[in-house]
Motif scaffolding. Structure first.
Motif, PDB file in Angstrom:
ATOM      1  N   PRO A 105       0.847  -1.201   0.000  1.00  0.00           N
ATOM      2  CA  PRO A 105       0.000   0.000   0.000  1.00  0.00           C
ATOM      3  C   PRO A 105       0.879   1.247   0.000  1.00  0.00           C
ATOM      4  N   VAL A 106       0.542   2.189  -0.832  1.00  0.00           N
ATOM      5  CA  VAL A 106       1.278   3.460  -0.842  1.00  0.00           C
ATOM      6  C   VAL A 106       0.562   4.393   0.131  1.00  0.00           C
ATOM      7  N   LEU A 107       1.231   4.702   1.225  1.00  0.00           N
ATOM      8  CA  LEU A 107       0.591   5.466   2.291  1.00  0.00           C
ATOM      9  C   LEU A 107       0.620   6.951   1.956  1.00  0.00           C
ATOM     10  N   CYS A 108      -0.560   7.557   2.013  1.00  0.00           N
ATOM     11  CA  CYS A 108      -0.694   8.941   1.529  1.00  0.00           C
ATOM     12  C   CYS A 108      -1.101   9.916   2.613  1.00  0.00           C
ATOM     13  N   SER A 109      -1.119   9.477   3.860  1.00  0.00           N
ATOM     14  CA  SER A 109      -1.489  10.400   4.942  1.00  0.00           C
ATOM     15  C   SER A 109      -0.760   9.999   6.220  1.00  0.00           C
ATOM     16  N   ILE A 110      -0.641  10.960   7.106  1.00  0.00           N
ATOM     17  CA  ILE A 110      -0.030  10.707   8.416  1.00  0.00           C
ATOM     18  C   ILE A 110      -0.855   9.642   9.159  1.00  0.00           C
ATOM     19  N   GLU A 111      -2.173   9.701   8.984  1.00  0.00           N
ATOM     20  CA  GLU A 111      -3.053   8.749   9.678  1.00  0.00           C
ATOM     21  C   GLU A 111      -2.732   7.317   9.241  1.00  0.00           C
ATOM     22  N   ASP A 112      -2.616   7.126   7.919  1.00  0.00           N
ATOM     23  CA  ASP A 112      -2.340   5.772   7.421  1.00  0.00           C
ATOM     24  C   ASP A 112      -0.947   5.310   7.854  1.00  0.00           C
ATOM     25  N   LEU A 113       0.006   6.226   7.838  1.00  0.00           N
ATOM     26  CA  LEU A 113       1.358   5.874   8.266  1.00  0.00           C
ATOM     27  C   LEU A 113       1.353   5.479   9.745  1.00  0.00           C
ATOM     28  N   THR A 114       0.653   6.268  10.546  1.00  0.00           N
ATOM     29  CA  THR A 114       0.575   5.983  11.987  1.00  0.00           C
ATOM     30  C   THR A 114      -0.051   4.608  12.210  1.00  0.00           C
ATOM     31  N   TYR A 115      -1.098   4.327  11.461  1.00  0.00           N
ATOM     32  CA  TYR A 115      -1.776   3.034  11.589  1.00  0.00           C
ATOM     33  C   TYR A 115      -0.803   1.881  11.330  1.00  0.00           C
ATOM     34  N   VAL A 116      -0.037   2.012  10.259  1.00  0.00           N
ATOM     35  CA  VAL A 116       0.894   0.941   9.885  1.00  0.00           C
ATOM     36  C   VAL A 116       2.010   0.796  10.921  1.00  0.00           C
ATOM     37  N   LEU A 117       2.542   1.940  11.355  1.00  0.00           N
ATOM     38  CA  LEU A 117       3.650   1.874  12.311  1.00  0.00           C
ATOM     39  C   LEU A 117       3.189   1.288  13.649  1.00  0.00           C
ATOM     40  N   HIS A 118       1.971   1.613  13.989  1.00  0.00           N
ATOM     41  CA  HIS A 118       1.416   1.201  15.278  1.00  0.00           C
ATOM     42  C   HIS A 118       1.008  -0.282  15.273  1.00  0.00           C
ATOM     43  N   ASN A 119       0.760  -0.801  14.101  1.00  0.00           N
ATOM     44  CA  ASN A 119       0.275  -2.178  13.980  1.00  0.00           C
ATOM     45  C   ASN A 119       1.475  -3.122  13.881  1.00  0.00           C
ATOM     46  N   ASN A 120       1.630  -3.925  14.892  1.00  0.00           N
ATOM     47  CA  ASN A 120       2.808  -4.767  15.014  1.00  0.00           C
ATOM     48  C   ASN A 120       2.997  -5.745  13.840  1.00  0.00           C
ATOM     49  N   ASP A 121       1.896  -6.144  13.234  1.00  0.00           N
ATOM     50  CA  ASP A 121       1.987  -7.078  12.093  1.00  0.00           C
ATOM     51  C   ASP A 121       2.786  -6.475  10.942  1.00  0.00           C
ATOM     52  N   PHE A 122       2.800  -5.157  10.876  1.00  0.00           N
ATOM     53  CA  PHE A 122       3.485  -4.480   9.769  1.00  0.00           C
ATOM     54  C   PHE A 122       4.948  -4.126  10.096  1.00  0.00           C
ATOM     55  N   PHE A 125       7.242  -4.797   7.404  1.00  0.00           N
ATOM     56  CA  PHE A 125       6.667  -4.575   6.074  1.00  0.00           C
ATOM     57  C   PHE A 125       7.270  -3.322   5.434  1.00  0.00           C
ATOM     58  N   PRO A 126       7.600  -3.381   4.142  1.00  0.00           N
ATOM     59  CA  PRO A 126       8.210  -2.205   3.491  1.00  0.00           C
ATOM     60  C   PRO A 126       7.296  -0.987   3.545  1.00  0.00           C
ATOM     61  N   LEU A 127       7.889   0.153   3.813  1.00  0.00           N
ATOM     62  CA  LEU A 127       7.108   1.394   3.897  1.00  0.00           C
ATOM     63  C   LEU A 127       7.162   2.155   2.575  1.00  0.00           C
ATOM     64  N   CYS A 128       5.999   2.392   2.008  1.00  0.00           N
ATOM     65  CA  CYS A 128       5.909   3.177   0.770  1.00  0.00           C
ATOM     66  C   CYS A 128       5.140   4.443   1.091  1.00  0.00           C
ATOM     67  N   LEU A 129       5.748   5.580   0.822  1.00  0.00           N
ATOM     68  CA  LEU A 129       5.113   6.851   1.169  1.00  0.00           C
ATOM     69  C   LEU A 129       4.982   7.736  -0.055  1.00  0.00           C
ATOM     70  N   LYS A 130       3.813   8.379  -0.156  1.00  0.00           N
ATOM     71  CA  LYS A 130       3.625   9.343  -1.235  1.00  0.00           C
ATOM     72  C   LYS A 130       3.430  10.729  -0.651  1.00  0.00           C
ATOM     73  N   PHE A 131       4.202  11.670  -1.196  1.00  0.00           N
ATOM     74  CA  PHE A 131       4.109  13.058  -0.748  1.00  0.00           C
ATOM     75  C   PHE A 131       3.424  13.929  -1.790  1.00  0.00           C
ATOM     76  N   ASN A 132       2.762  14.944  -1.285  1.00  0.00           N
ATOM     77  CA  ASN A 132       2.160  15.949  -2.152  1.00  0.00           C
ATOM     78  C   ASN A 132       3.175  17.059  -2.386  1.00  0.00           C
ATOM     79  N   THR A 133       3.704  17.120  -3.617  1.00  0.00           N
ATOM     80  CA  THR A 133       4.689  18.164  -3.920  1.00  0.00           C
ATOM     81  C   THR A 133       4.066  19.310  -4.721  1.00  0.00           C
ATOM     82  N   GLY A 134       2.737  19.278  -4.874  1.00  0.00           N
ATOM     83  CA  GLY A 134       2.106  20.370  -5.618  1.00  0.00           C
ATOM     84  C   GLY A 134       0.939  19.919  -6.475  1.00  0.00           C
ATOM     85  N   MET A 135       0.710  18.618  -6.521  1.00  0.00           N
ATOM     86  CA  MET A 135      -0.466  18.099  -7.214  1.00  0.00           C
ATOM     87  C   MET A 135      -1.729  18.484  -6.441  1.00  0.00           C
ATOM     88  N   ASN A 136      -1.563  18.537  -5.114  1.00  0.00           N
ATOM     89  CA  ASN A 136      -2.675  18.871  -4.223  1.00  0.00           C
ATOM     90  C   ASN A 136      -3.876  17.957  -4.414  1.00  0.00           C
TER      91      ASN A 136
END
Ligand SMILES: *Cc1c(COP(=O)(O)O)cnc(C)c1O
Length: 375
Positions: A105-122, A125-136
């Motif tokens: 999953p490509v994580l697109c929000s702090i909430e989703d990232l927090t969920y993954v980091l907090h969940n021990n099963d992950f 698991f490789p972390l994939c992050l997408k940032f908004n650089t101006g697409m908004n």
């Protein structure tokens, strides 16, 4: 399912397009975008062919459902799948799917990232992050980068597996400010992560428009979609030195159900649109139930050297094509009729005429049109 109205997918052309792409971007890994049923070409056959014959091992979907279909259909094939937009990580059935089937999953929000980091099963698991650089649109905000760093450190994660961002305007010249600004923000993100002790294994930003303009090819990966299926994604005004000149992987053909003569003004079909002139009408076995939308009304479509015009409303199951008497068109029932072939110029003209983007015309081909594969 239709017979004789089909979308013919020629994998030799896909192969040639991948070779062409490798000439432009020899150093980059290809993350092939196959969302929306591989842009209408058929998700599973396209991925199967690409893995078996083209050496492509990374694919991008929009939804976890698409990724699931791939894993189920091709359990023995080795490839990576990313889910880009419809991640829904907080749903148990989705998170289990990611974990059990190795779907990224490509994580697109702090909430989703927090969920993954907090969940021990992950935790491994490789972390994939997408940032908004101006697409908004989707993506973690650049201003929240420090929050991301703090979170990663808190959970003892030292690496981002794949860092993403997405361009908003690469159908225009990348020399314009917007793409330049987005890319410089992306580079800054990478530098900041490194300076904070967070390693980035892979990164990518270039979609077709950027690749065609040889932009953002410094990253480990590129993410082509449209261009591999044939069409250029650039607008006419975005002239480049070596334009992308590839054949279309798919051509769309139907056939003539019937023809009949009409006189000028004869009301035709739903709503009784008057015939443009004296001539013949060919009924084509394709309509909006197949993915040819009502905005085809009035469009000019060629049959060999004859130029027809869509007369009246496009129906769910068929459409009327008018040829003036003066053309002495020989079209007859049973004839094949090609809406577009492998020639990119014809498809480009059609899109322009209809004022539609090539993406949309391809993606909307529905399941009633059979896909025929040529190897
Ligand atoms: C669809 C998509 C692409 C590919 O875009 P094209 O213009 O078809 O090349 C690349 N990256 C992401 C995240 C996408 O969603």
């Amino acid at each position: 399912m239709r017979f004789h109205t089909d979308f013919n997918v020629d994998f030799k052309i896909l192969d040639a397009n991948v070779s062409k792409l490798k000439n432009i971007a020899p150093k980059n890994n290809i993350l092939f975008m196959v969302k929306a049923n591989a842009y209408g070409h058929g998700l599973v056959p396209v991925v199967k062919f690409a893995v078996e014959n083209l050496g492509i091992t990374e694919f991008g979907c929009a939804t976890s459902g698409e990724a699931k279909i791939l894993r189920q259909a091709l359990p023995k094939h080795k490839f990576e799948i990313y889910v880009f937009s419809d991640v829904q990580i907080e749903f148990k059935n989705c998170s289990e799917l990611y974990l059990n089937q190795r779907i990224l999953p490509v994580l697109c929000s702090i909430e989703d990232l927090t969920y993954v980091l907090h969940n021990n099963d992950f935790r491994h698991f490789p972390l994939c992050l997408k940032f908004n650089t101006g697409m908004n649109r989707l993506g973690i905000e650049v201003k929240d980068q420090q929050k991301v760093v703090d979170l990663l450190k808190k959970y003892n994660r030292k690496e981002i597996y794949h860092l993403f961002s997405h361009f908003s305007s690469t159908l225009l010249s990348v020399k314009k400010q917007r793409s330049q600004l987005q890319y410089s923000r992306f580079i800054e993100l990478k530098n900041n992560f490194k300076a904070s002790g967070i390693e980035i294994q892979y990164s990518s930003m270039a979609n077709s428009g950027a690749i065609e303009q040889e932009f953002a090819l410094e990253e480990t990966h590129i993410r082509p979609g449209l261009m591999l299926y044939g069409p250029s994604s650039l607008l006419d005004q975005s002239i480049v030195e070596n334009p992308w000149n590839a054949q279309l992987v798919g051509y769309l053909k139907t056939y003539v159900l019937q023809t009949f003569e009409v006189t000028r003004g004869t009301p035709i079909g739903y709503g009784g649109t008057p015939a443009y002139d004296d001539g013949i009408v060919a009924l084509l076995a394709i309509g909006y139930g197949d993915g040819i939308p009502t905005y085809f009304q009035g469009a000019h479509l060629k049959h060999y050297n004859f130029e027809g015009r869509v007369l009246g409303r496009v129906n769910m199951d068929m459409m009327q094509l008018f040829f003036p008497k003066s053309q002495k068109c020989t079209i007859k029932s049973g004839d094949s009729f090609c809406l577009w072939n492998h020639d990119p110029a014809i498809f480009r003209e059609l899109c322009k005429q209809l004022n539609v983007i090539p993406y949309e015309l391809m993606c909307q081909l529905m399941t009633r049109i059979s896909r025929t594969y040529h190897y």
